[in-house]
Design a protein around this motif. Structure first.
Motif, PDB file in Angstrom:
ATOM      1  N   LEU A  13       0.824  -1.214   0.000  1.00 58.51           N
ATOM      2  CA  LEU A  13       0.000   0.000   0.000  1.00 58.51           C
ATOM      3  C   LEU A  13       0.856   1.261   0.000  1.00 58.51           C
ATOM      4  CD1 LEU A  13      -2.727  -1.003   2.627  1.00 58.51           C
ATOM      5  CD2 LEU A  13      -2.890  -1.119   0.128  1.00 58.51           C
ATOM      6  N   SER A  14       0.298   2.318  -0.584  1.00 61.40           N
ATOM      7  CA  SER A  14       0.937   3.639  -0.545  1.00 61.40           C
ATOM      8  C   SER A  14       0.827   4.201   0.868  1.00 61.40           C
ATOM      9  CB  SER A  14       0.239   4.578  -1.533  1.00 61.40           C
ATOM     10  OG  SER A  14      -1.089   4.849  -1.086  1.00 61.40           O
ATOM     11  N   PRO A  15       1.625   5.216   1.221  1.00 67.09           N
ATOM     12  CA  PRO A  15       1.542   5.809   2.563  1.00 67.09           C
ATOM     13  C   PRO A  15       0.127   6.270   2.925  1.00 67.09           C
ATOM     14  CG  PRO A  15       3.526   6.559   1.468  1.00 67.09           C
ATOM     15  CD  PRO A  15       2.745   5.787   0.450  1.00 67.09           C
ATOM     16  N   ARG A  16      -0.577   6.854   1.965  1.00 70.47           N
ATOM     17  CA  ARG A  16      -1.933   7.329   2.256  1.00 70.47           C
ATOM     18  C   ARG A  16      -2.875   6.156   2.498  1.00 70.47           C
ATOM     19  NH1 ARG A  16      -4.231  12.538  -0.765  1.00 70.47           N
ATOM     20  NH2 ARG A  16      -2.404  13.262   0.352  1.00 70.47           N
ATOM     21  N   PHE A  17      -2.730   5.107   1.707  1.00 71.82           N
ATOM     22  CA  PHE A  17      -3.557   3.917   1.916  1.00 71.82           C
ATOM     23  C   PHE A  17      -3.215   3.253   3.248  1.00 71.82           C
ATOM     24  CE2 PHE A  17      -4.774   2.745  -2.761  1.00 71.82           C
ATOM     25  CZ  PHE A  17      -5.602   3.861  -2.802  1.00 71.82           C
ATOM     26  N   ARG A  18      -1.938   3.288   3.624  1.00 68.37           N
ATOM     27  CA  ARG A  18      -1.563   2.698   4.919  1.00 68.37           C
ATOM     28  C   ARG A  18      -2.201   3.455   6.073  1.00 68.37           C
ATOM     29  NH1 ARG A  18       4.741   0.607   4.994  1.00 68.37           N
ATOM     30  NH2 ARG A  18       4.579  -0.810   3.206  1.00 68.37           N
ATOM     31  N   THR A  19      -2.301   4.766   5.939  1.00 71.00           N
ATOM     32  CA  THR A  19      -2.964   5.564   6.972  1.00 71.00           C
ATOM     33  C   THR A  19      -4.410   5.120   7.137  1.00 71.00           C
ATOM     34  OG1 THR A  19      -1.553   7.466   6.473  1.00 71.00           O
ATOM     35  CG2 THR A  19      -3.590   7.895   7.685  1.00 71.00           C
ATOM     36  N   LEU A  20      -5.077   4.894   6.020  1.00 68.91           N
ATOM     37  CA  LEU A  20      -6.454   4.391   6.058  1.00 68.91           C
ATOM     38  C   LEU A  20      -6.507   2.998   6.689  1.00 68.91           C
ATOM     39  CD1 LEU A  20      -8.134   5.417   2.670  1.00 68.91           C
ATOM     40  CD2 LEU A  20      -9.174   5.573   4.937  1.00 68.91           C
ATOM     41  N   ALA A  21      -5.589   2.141   6.271  1.00 68.18           N
ATOM     42  CA  ALA A  21      -5.552   0.772   6.799  1.00 68.18           C
ATOM     43  C   ALA A  21      -5.371   0.778   8.316  1.00 68.18           C
ATOM     44  CB  ALA A  21      -4.420  -0.015   6.132  1.00 68.18           C
ATOM     45  N   ASN A  44      -8.334  12.531   6.983  1.00 74.88           N
ATOM     46  CA  ASN A  44      -7.794  13.658   6.222  1.00 74.88           C
ATOM     47  C   ASN A  44      -7.369  13.255   4.802  1.00 74.88           C
ATOM     48  OD1 ASN A  44      -7.152  16.390   5.921  1.00 74.88           O
ATOM     49  ND2 ASN A  44      -5.025  16.083   6.570  1.00 74.88           N
ATOM     50  N   VAL A  45      -8.267  12.519   4.111  1.00 75.32           N
ATOM     51  CA  VAL A  45      -8.081  12.203   2.695  1.00 75.32           C
ATOM     52  C   VAL A  45      -9.390  12.533   1.987  1.00 75.32           C
ATOM     53  CG1 VAL A  45      -6.394  10.378   3.149  1.00 75.32           C
ATOM     54  CG2 VAL A  45      -8.823   9.785   2.965  1.00 75.32           C
ATOM     55  N   ASP A  46      -9.403  12.441   0.677  1.00 72.05           N
ATOM     56  CA  ASP A  46     -10.659  12.697  -0.039  1.00 72.05           C
ATOM     57  C   ASP A  46     -11.446  11.395  -0.162  1.00 72.05           C
ATOM     58  OD1 ASP A  46     -10.086  11.500  -2.950  1.00 72.05           O
ATOM     59  OD2 ASP A  46      -8.275  12.544  -2.243  1.00 72.05           O
ATOM     60  N   PRO A  47     -12.786  11.474  -0.331  1.00 69.49           N
ATOM     61  CA  PRO A  47     -13.628  10.270  -0.399  1.00 69.49           C
ATOM     62  C   PRO A  47     -13.218   9.309  -1.515  1.00 69.49           C
ATOM     63  CG  PRO A  47     -14.980  12.219  -0.041  1.00 69.49           C
ATOM     64  CD  PRO A  47     -13.600  12.712  -0.303  1.00 69.49           C
ATOM     65  N   ALA A  48     -12.717   9.850  -2.626  1.00 66.88           N
ATOM     66  CA  ALA A  48     -12.302   8.979  -3.722  1.00 66.88           C
ATOM     67  C   ALA A  48     -11.163   8.056  -3.283  1.00 66.88           C
ATOM     68  CB  ALA A  48     -11.874   9.816  -4.923  1.00 66.88           C
ATOM     69  N   THR A  49     -10.300   8.543  -2.380  1.00 69.42           N
ATOM     70  CA  THR A  49      -9.198   7.719  -1.871  1.00 69.42           C
ATOM     71  C   THR A  49      -9.736   6.537  -1.076  1.00 69.42           C
ATOM     72  OG1 THR A  49      -7.740   9.651  -1.757  1.00 69.42           O
ATOM     73  CG2 THR A  49      -7.107   7.737  -0.452  1.00 69.42           C
ATOM     74  N   VAL A  50     -10.822   6.759  -0.331  1.00 68.80           N
ATOM     75  CA  VAL A  50     -11.437   5.676   0.443  1.00 68.80           C
ATOM     76  C   VAL A  50     -11.961   4.599  -0.496  1.00 68.80           C
ATOM     77  CG1 VAL A  50     -13.301   5.079   2.035  1.00 68.80           C
ATOM     78  CG2 VAL A  50     -12.039   7.215   2.357  1.00 68.80           C
TER      79      VAL A  50
END
Length: 295
Positions: A13-21, A44-50
């Motif tokens: 996963l990318s750093p942003r995806f890891r934050t979500l994980a 603190n990401v946009d809904p599309a990232t989710v």
């Protein structure tokens, strides 16, 4: 299951995806009641990232991931209110019974929250905390002292050896806290002598014991007794560790800014030491061999 899927994919996963994980795995109960937009706002990401994250870990979108999380929460809540495990047998059934016993022991803390809060206040306000233990309890005392230092409370583990304890009391001042642990695997008479002397010297004395009749409990200003009786007959240490964790969280909550600032200081120092690995080469193996080969 969503946890397995996320963990299997985590390294990719990318750093942003890891934050979500991380947020989903650590706050599953909250996530079950959040929309994609609400979850995005919390992390603190946009809904599309989710949505893209959900697809990355194997779902058609966040709706499917959310549905599985809700199913997991419902199952977990049902298990928490169910006694035993009717469908299970053997070891699994025995573990279910042990888990029920542990839950019952921990629930006893609810009746003593006023006194637990009093202890947390004394720990936060103390100039220094001396954490005393003997034998098995000393290892736990050392760990507890480390955790107190992490959040900015000056704490020292002290083994209840009379000579070592005398050195501690020689340096201690009224207002300091003598905090002792007793697992009940032995009478812990030495711990009791140290607590009694500390009390006479004007220190605030607190003990956590598995029995109120142990000498340390009888000598302290405040004693918190944790239930330790099990069907096996062996006294358990689980509730004592759980109570220490509860106290630690309470102390943090009393001054969260100070606690966070201290954690950042510790982390910064740790990072500085890690960086030294790139600056300073390891010891010279050849030089060491030459030293041992000298006549």
């Amino acid at each position: 299951m969503f946890r397995d899927r996320i963990q299997d994919k985590y390294e990719e996963l990318s750093p942003r995806f890891r934050t979500l994980a991380d947020f989903i795995l650590e706050n599953t109960l909250d996530v079950g009641f959040l929309t994609a937009t609400e979850l995005a706002r919390r992390v603190n990401v946009d809904p599309a990232t989710v949505v893209r994250f959900s697809q990355e870990v194997g779902y058609s979108g966040y709706r499917e991931l959310s549905r599985e999380i809700k199913h997991y929460i419902n199952k977990e809540l049902a298990l928490r209110y169910q006694k035993g495990s009717p469908e299970a047998g053997g070891t699994e059934e025995h573990l279910a019974t042990l888990a029920d016993e542990l839950s019952d022991r921990i629930l006893s803390f609810k009746a003593d929250t006023k006194r637990i809060a009093e202890v947390a206040t004394q720990l936060r306000e103390a100039p220094r905390v001396f954490v005393i233990g003997k034998g098995e309890s000393y290892s736990l005392a050392s760990l507890w002292a480390t955790y107190l230092n992490i959040i900015g409370i000056e704490a020292y583990p002290v083994e209840a050896d009379l000579a070592k304890a005398a050195l501690m009391l020689q340096d201690a001042e009224p207002g300091d806290v003598a905090f002792a642990l007793s697992l009940g695997l032995s009478p812990d008479a030495e711990v009791g002598y140290v607590i009694a002397t500390a009390h006479e010297r004007g220190l605030k004395t607190i003990t956590i014991t598995t029995s109120p009749t142990l000498l340390p409990a009888r000598q302290a200003d405040i004693n918190l007794t944790v239930p330790a009786k099990t069907r096996s007959g062996y006294p358990s240490f689980d509730t004592l560790v759980a109570l220490l964790s509860l106290l630690w969280q309470a102390v943090i909550a009393m001054d969260e800014k100070r606690s966070q600032a201290k954690v950042k200081e510790v982390t910064a120092t740790l990072n500085a030491m890690i960086e030294q690995q790139d600056k300073i080469p390891p010891y010279d193996v050849a030089a060491l061999l030459r030293l041992w080969n000298q006549d």
